[in-house]
Design a protein around this motif. Sequence first.
Motif, PDB file in Angstrom:
ATOM      1  N   PRO A   1      -4.676   6.703   4.855  1.00  0.00           N
ATOM      2  CA  PRO A   1      -3.693   5.929   4.072  1.00  0.00           C
ATOM      3  C   PRO A   1      -2.916   4.924   4.923  1.00  0.00           C
ATOM      4  O   PRO A   1      -2.662   3.803   4.490  1.00  0.00           O
ATOM      5  CB  PRO A   1      -2.770   7.014   3.511  1.00  0.00           C
ATOM      6  N   LEU A   2      -2.530   5.323   6.148  1.00  0.00           N
ATOM      7  CA  LEU A   2      -1.792   4.405   7.014  1.00  0.00           C
ATOM      8  C   LEU A   2      -2.666   3.230   7.422  1.00  0.00           C
ATOM      9  O   LEU A   2      -2.209   2.083   7.481  1.00  0.00           O
ATOM     10  CB  LEU A   2      -1.294   5.147   8.257  1.00  0.00           C
ATOM     11  N   ALA A   3      -3.933   3.517   7.704  1.00  0.00           N
ATOM     12  CA  ALA A   3      -4.847   2.428   8.066  1.00  0.00           C
ATOM     13  C   ALA A   3      -4.991   1.448   6.913  1.00  0.00           C
ATOM     14  O   ALA A   3      -5.030   0.233   7.111  1.00  0.00           O
ATOM     15  CB  ALA A   3      -6.217   3.005   8.447  1.00  0.00           C
ATOM     16  N   GLY A   4      -5.057   1.981   5.680  1.00  0.00           N
ATOM     17  CA  GLY A   4      -5.146   1.108   4.519  1.00  0.00           C
ATOM     18  C   GLY A   4      -3.959   0.180   4.414  1.00  0.00           C
ATOM     19  O   GLY A   4      -4.096  -1.002   4.106  1.00  0.00           O
ATOM     20  N   TYR A   5      -2.767   0.714   4.697  1.00  0.00           N
ATOM     21  CA  TYR A   5      -1.558  -0.117   4.651  1.00  0.00           C
ATOM     22  C   TYR A   5      -1.655  -1.254   5.661  1.00  0.00           C
ATOM     23  O   TYR A   5      -1.422  -2.417   5.339  1.00  0.00           O
ATOM     24  CB  TYR A   5      -0.321   0.738   4.952  1.00  0.00           C
ATOM     25  N   TYR A   6      -1.974  -0.920   6.908  1.00  0.00           N
ATOM     26  CA  TYR A   6      -2.012  -1.943   7.956  1.00  0.00           C
ATOM     27  C   TYR A   6      -3.086  -2.992   7.698  1.00  0.00           C
ATOM     28  O   TYR A   6      -2.885  -4.181   7.975  1.00  0.00           O
ATOM     29  CB  TYR A   6      -2.234  -1.279   9.319  1.00  0.00           C
ATOM     30  N   ILE A   7      -4.229  -2.561   7.144  1.00  0.00           N
ATOM     31  CA  ILE A   7      -5.291  -3.524   6.865  1.00  0.00           C
ATOM     32  C   ILE A   7      -4.825  -4.555   5.859  1.00  0.00           C
ATOM     33  O   ILE A   7      -4.982  -5.766   6.040  1.00  0.00           O
ATOM     34  CB  ILE A   7      -6.551  -2.798   6.357  1.00  0.00           C
TER      35      ILE A   7
ATOM     36  N   ASP B   1      -6.983   2.345 -11.852  1.00  0.00           N
ATOM     37  CA  ASP B   1      -5.698   1.845 -11.370  1.00  0.00           C
ATOM     38  C   ASP B   1      -4.606   2.075 -12.412  1.00  0.00           C
ATOM     39  O   ASP B   1      -4.838   2.699 -13.457  1.00  0.00           O
ATOM     40  CB  ASP B   1      -5.806   0.381 -10.943  1.00  0.00           C
ATOM     41  N   LYS B   2      -3.427   1.559 -12.154  1.00  0.00           N
ATOM     42  CA  LYS B   2      -2.279   1.841 -13.022  1.00  0.00           C
ATOM     43  C   LYS B   2      -2.444   1.238 -14.412  1.00  0.00           C
ATOM     44  O   LYS B   2      -1.743   1.624 -15.353  1.00  0.00           O
ATOM     45  CB  LYS B   2      -0.985   1.318 -12.387  1.00  0.00           C
TER      46      LYS B   2
ATOM     47  N   LEU C   1     -18.200  11.492   3.052  1.00  0.00           N
ATOM     48  CA  LEU C   1     -17.950  10.087   3.345  1.00  0.00           C
ATOM     49  C   LEU C   1     -17.407   9.363   2.116  1.00  0.00           C
ATOM     50  O   LEU C   1     -16.501   8.530   2.221  1.00  0.00           O
ATOM     51  CB  LEU C   1     -19.238   9.413   3.833  1.00  0.00           C
ATOM     52  N   ALA C   2     -17.960   9.684   0.945  1.00  0.00           N
ATOM     53  CA  ALA C   2     -17.452   9.083  -0.283  1.00  0.00           C
ATOM     54  C   ALA C   2     -16.020   9.531  -0.546  1.00  0.00           C
ATOM     55  O   ALA C   2     -15.171   8.746  -0.985  1.00  0.00           O
ATOM     56  CB  ALA C   2     -18.352   9.462  -1.464  1.00  0.00           C
ATOM     57  N   GLN C   3     -15.728  10.789  -0.259  1.00  0.00           N
ATOM     58  CA  GLN C   3     -14.361  11.289  -0.422  1.00  0.00           C
ATOM     59  C   GLN C   3     -13.398  10.560   0.515  1.00  0.00           C
ATOM     60  O   GLN C   3     -12.267  10.245   0.138  1.00  0.00           O
ATOM     61  CB  GLN C   3     -14.320  12.787  -0.154  1.00  0.00           C
ATOM     62  N   ALA C   4     -13.857  10.280   1.734  1.00  0.00           N
ATOM     63  CA  ALA C   4     -13.017   9.552   2.687  1.00  0.00           C
ATOM     64  C   ALA C   4     -12.728   8.142   2.182  1.00  0.00           C
ATOM     65  O   ALA C   4     -11.617   7.619   2.335  1.00  0.00           O
ATOM     66  CB  ALA C   4     -13.692   9.499   4.051  1.00  0.00           C
ATOM     67  N   ARG C   5     -13.717   7.506   1.543  1.00  0.00           N
ATOM     68  CA  ARG C   5     -13.490   6.177   0.969  1.00  0.00           C
ATOM     69  C   ARG C   5     -12.462   6.244  -0.152  1.00  0.00           C
ATOM     70  O   ARG C   5     -11.619   5.353  -0.303  1.00  0.00           O
ATOM     71  CB  ARG C   5     -14.807   5.593   0.434  1.00  0.00           C
ATOM     72  N   LEU C   6     -12.520   7.305  -0.939  1.00  0.00           N
ATOM     73  CA  LEU C   6     -11.556   7.464  -2.024  1.00  0.00           C
ATOM     74  C   LEU C   6     -10.143   7.642  -1.475  1.00  0.00           C
ATOM     75  O   LEU C   6      -9.187   7.035  -1.987  1.00  0.00           O
ATOM     76  CB  LEU C   6     -11.951   8.655  -2.894  1.00  0.00           C
ATOM     77  N   VAL C   7     -10.001   8.441  -0.420  1.00  0.00           N
ATOM     78  CA  VAL C   7      -8.692   8.615   0.218  1.00  0.00           C
ATOM     79  C   VAL C   7      -8.188   7.287   0.763  1.00  0.00           C
ATOM     80  O   VAL C   7      -6.988   7.010   0.745  1.00  0.00           O
ATOM     81  CB  VAL C   7      -8.770   9.675   1.338  1.00  0.00           C
ATOM     82  N   ARG C   8      -9.086   6.433   1.223  1.00  0.00           N
ATOM     83  CA  ARG C   8      -8.693   5.104   1.712  1.00  0.00           C
ATOM     84  C   ARG C   8      -8.313   4.184   0.567  1.00  0.00           C
ATOM     85  O   ARG C   8      -7.346   3.417   0.663  1.00  0.00           O
ATOM     86  CB  ARG C   8      -9.861   4.487   2.482  1.00  0.00           C
ATOM     87  N   ASP C   9      -9.058   4.243  -0.547  1.00  0.00           N
ATOM     88  CA  ASP C   9      -8.859   3.288  -1.631  1.00  0.00           C
ATOM     89  C   ASP C   9      -7.596   3.566  -2.435  1.00  0.00           C
ATOM     90  O   ASP C   9      -7.003   2.633  -2.996  1.00  0.00           O
ATOM     91  CB  ASP C   9     -10.076   3.294  -2.560  1.00  0.00           C
ATOM     92  N   ILE C  10      -7.181   4.805  -2.513  1.00  0.00           N
ATOM     93  CA  ILE C  10      -5.965   5.121  -3.279  1.00  0.00           C
ATOM     94  C   ILE C  10      -4.749   4.377  -2.726  1.00  0.00           C
ATOM     95  O   ILE C  10      -4.026   3.726  -3.487  1.00  0.00           O
ATOM     96  CB  ILE C  10      -5.736   6.638  -3.348  1.00  0.00           C
ATOM     97  N   PRO C  11      -4.465   4.445  -1.413  1.00  0.00           N
ATOM     98  CA  PRO C  11      -3.309   3.685  -0.909  1.00  0.00           C
ATOM     99  C   PRO C  11      -3.477   2.180  -1.022  1.00  0.00           C
ATOM    100  O   PRO C  11      -2.478   1.456  -1.119  1.00  0.00           O
ATOM    101  CB  PRO C  11      -3.184   4.140   0.553  1.00  0.00           C
ATOM    102  N   LEU C  12      -4.713   1.678  -1.036  1.00  0.00           N
ATOM    103  CA  LEU C  12      -4.907   0.246  -1.257  1.00  0.00           C
ATOM    104  C   LEU C  12      -4.419  -0.131  -2.657  1.00  0.00           C
ATOM    105  O   LEU C  12      -3.760  -1.159  -2.839  1.00  0.00           O
ATOM    106  CB  LEU C  12      -6.384  -0.129  -1.094  1.00  0.00           C
TER     107      LEU C  12
END
Length: 238
Positions: free
Chosen positions: A16-22, A190-191, A205-216
Motif C-alpha cells: 500500500p505504501l509503495a502504491g501511494y509513492y508511485i 471502485d466507489k 501473485l494475483a492477490q499481491a496485485r489486488l493489495v496494491r490496487d486497492i490503495p491506488l
Amino acid sequence: MNKRAVLGLMLAIILPLAGYYIVKSYGESATQMPRRYFFDSVVTSTNNGKQTIDTIWHQASNISLTNQLGKQVTFDDLKGKILVIDFFFTRCPSICPRMAKAMKRLQNSFINSNDSIVQFISLSIDPEHDSVTQLRNFANRYTSNHDSWWFVTGNKKQIYDFALNEIKASVADVNVDTAFIHTENFFLLDKNRVVRGWYNGLDTLAQARLVRDIPLLMLEKNKKKTFKEFLKELFGRS
C-alpha cells in the motif's frame, strides 16, 4: 512467527505504501491504474431535439441481501467504499475454504482502515441452503470482524443476475457455468461500483496485485491527499 507470516505482514505494509509513492511521484498518467472494463450505451437528447448515443462506464446496480448477522444490507449502504467481491457456498469442499483464507489475508492487510475504506463481500451462490446460521458459522471460521466482511444470501435470481450481468463474472472466468456460478476470482469495484479488475483468489501473485490496487483506488478518490492523511486512513494512525 514463521517466515511466511513475516513475509505476509511485510507485503501488507509495503505494497500500500509503495502504491501511494508511485501515484504521488509520477502521477496517474504515468501509473498503471486499475482499468475500467465495461461500458453502457445511453441515448441523450440535445437542445434541438436530436438524439445521440453516448457511452458511460458500467456501474453495477444495487442489490438487497441478508448478511451473516441477519441484517438486511444493500450495496447502496456502502457508498464511498471500495468493494472486493467473491462467490462461494458453505458446503463447497474445494476452492471456497482456500478463497476464504485468501480473503482473510486481504482483510488483515487493511485491518485498521477497512471499516471505512474497503468492504469485503462473499456472495452465496447456494442461497436455498445457505441460511443466516450457516453463513454465520462459516464466517466465524475466518473472521471476527463481521462489519467489514459480509457473507450474504438473498434471492438467487438477483444474485446470479448480478454476477453475470452486472460484474460480468462469465467474462472474467470463461469456465463459469451460468446454472451454477463458481469462480475463483475476486472482483474489485471502485466507489462508483465500476469493475476495476478481477484477480485469481488462489494465486498469491494475483492477490499481491489486488493489495496494491486497492490503495491506488483509495488515492484516486482524493489525489491531493497528503502522506500523513493516507497513513491515517490506511492504518488508523495519527
